[in-house]
Design a protein around this motif. Structure first.
Motif, PDB file in Angstrom:
ATOM      1  N   GLU A  96       3.984   5.353   0.856  1.00 25.26           N
ATOM      2  CA  GLU A  96       4.361   4.091   0.231  1.00 25.26           C
ATOM      3  C   GLU A  96       4.759   3.115   1.324  1.00 25.26           C
ATOM      4  N   THR A 100       9.908  -0.911   3.425  1.00 22.94           N
ATOM      5  CA  THR A 100      10.437  -2.219   3.825  1.00 22.94           C
ATOM      6  C   THR A 100      11.954  -2.174   3.969  1.00 22.94           C
ATOM      7  N   PHE A 137      -1.949  -1.701   1.161  1.00 23.32           N
ATOM      8  CA  PHE A 137      -0.805  -2.143   0.374  1.00 23.32           C
ATOM      9  C   PHE A 137      -0.918  -3.632   0.044  1.00 23.32           C
ATOM     10  N   ASP A 138      -0.947  -3.955  -1.233  1.00 21.67           N
ATOM     11  CA  ASP A 138      -1.056  -5.355  -1.664  1.00 21.67           C
ATOM     12  C   ASP A 138       0.102  -6.211  -1.155  1.00 21.67           C
ATOM     13  N   ALA A 139       1.287  -5.633  -1.037  1.00 22.35           N
ATOM     14  CA  ALA A 139       2.476  -6.395  -0.651  1.00 22.35           C
ATOM     15  C   ALA A 139       2.638  -6.537   0.858  1.00 22.35           C
ATOM     16  N   TYR A 140       1.714  -5.979   1.639  1.00 20.62           N
ATOM     17  CA  TYR A 140       1.925  -5.962   3.090  1.00 20.62           C
ATOM     18  C   TYR A 140       1.924  -7.364   3.702  1.00 20.62           C
ATOM     19  N   GLU A 141       1.031  -8.216   3.296  1.00 21.01           N
ATOM     20  CA  GLU A 141       0.959  -9.553   3.911  1.00 21.01           C
ATOM     21  C   GLU A 141       2.234 -10.349   3.680  1.00 21.01           C
ATOM     22  N   ALA A 142       2.812 -10.253   2.482  1.00 20.41           N
ATOM     23  CA  ALA A 142       4.070 -10.949   2.205  1.00 20.41           C
ATOM     24  C   ALA A 142       5.203 -10.369   3.055  1.00 20.41           C
ATOM     25  N   TYR A 143       5.227  -9.058   3.179  1.00 17.23           N
ATOM     26  CA  TYR A 143       6.219  -8.385   4.026  1.00 17.23           C
ATOM     27  C   TYR A 143       6.064  -8.827   5.480  1.00 17.23           C
TER      28      TYR A 143
END
Length: 150
Positions: free
Chosen positions: A73, A76, A133-139
């Motif tokens: 997973e 963050t 991971f879809d959220a990686y760019e925002a992270y």
């Protein structure tokens, strides 16, 4: 070439760079003041502790290569709240500490090459992480690559 092959190639290059940095003899190419040797010692142990903490924080997502674990997973929290690659951050601290303490221009050059290598390796890894991971760019947009704010 497959991601797995490229990942293991990165691991091999990293091992060679780190082995050369550790195994090449130190010299006396330049003087280092005592306070800087102390700072390098602190950086070495802080880097080692950061590597261990970040590896533990990854848990089952930890892999030997920069290819994301299929069952992992996106992390963050913990040290990943401050840097996207805290294990690399720890290794960079160790590399700088070794280079400074060595008093050797050749080791300083190897340290610079190793840090540049981690920039390339982490960029390659981040493209894989963004695919996984879809959220990686925002992270990534809000978290420094190796150190907070960088």
């Amino acid at each position: 070439m497959s991601n797995r092959t490229i990942g293991w190639t990165f691991v091999a290059i990293q091992a060679l760079l780190l082995a050369a940095l550790v195994l090449l003899p130190g010299r006396s190419d330049f003087d280092v003041p005592g306070w800087l040797i102390l700072a390098a010692d602190i950086a070495f142990w802080a880097g080692l502790a950061l590597c261990v903490l970040a590896a533990i924080s990854l848990g089952r997502a930890l892999t030997a290569t920069p290819v994301p674990n299929a069952s992992g997973e996106l992390r963050t929290g913990g040290p990943y709240r401050f840097a996207r690659h805290p294990i690399y951050s720890g290794v960079i601290l160790i590399v700088v500490a070794i280079a400074v303490s060595s008093r050797s221009w050749s080791k300083v050059g190897l340290a610079v090459a190793t840090i540049a290598f981690f920039v390339v390796k982490s960029g390659w890894e981040e493209r894989r992480l963004a695919e996984r991971f879809d959220a990686y760019e925002a992270y990534a947009a809000t978290t420094g690559r190796f150190f907070p704010g960088w």
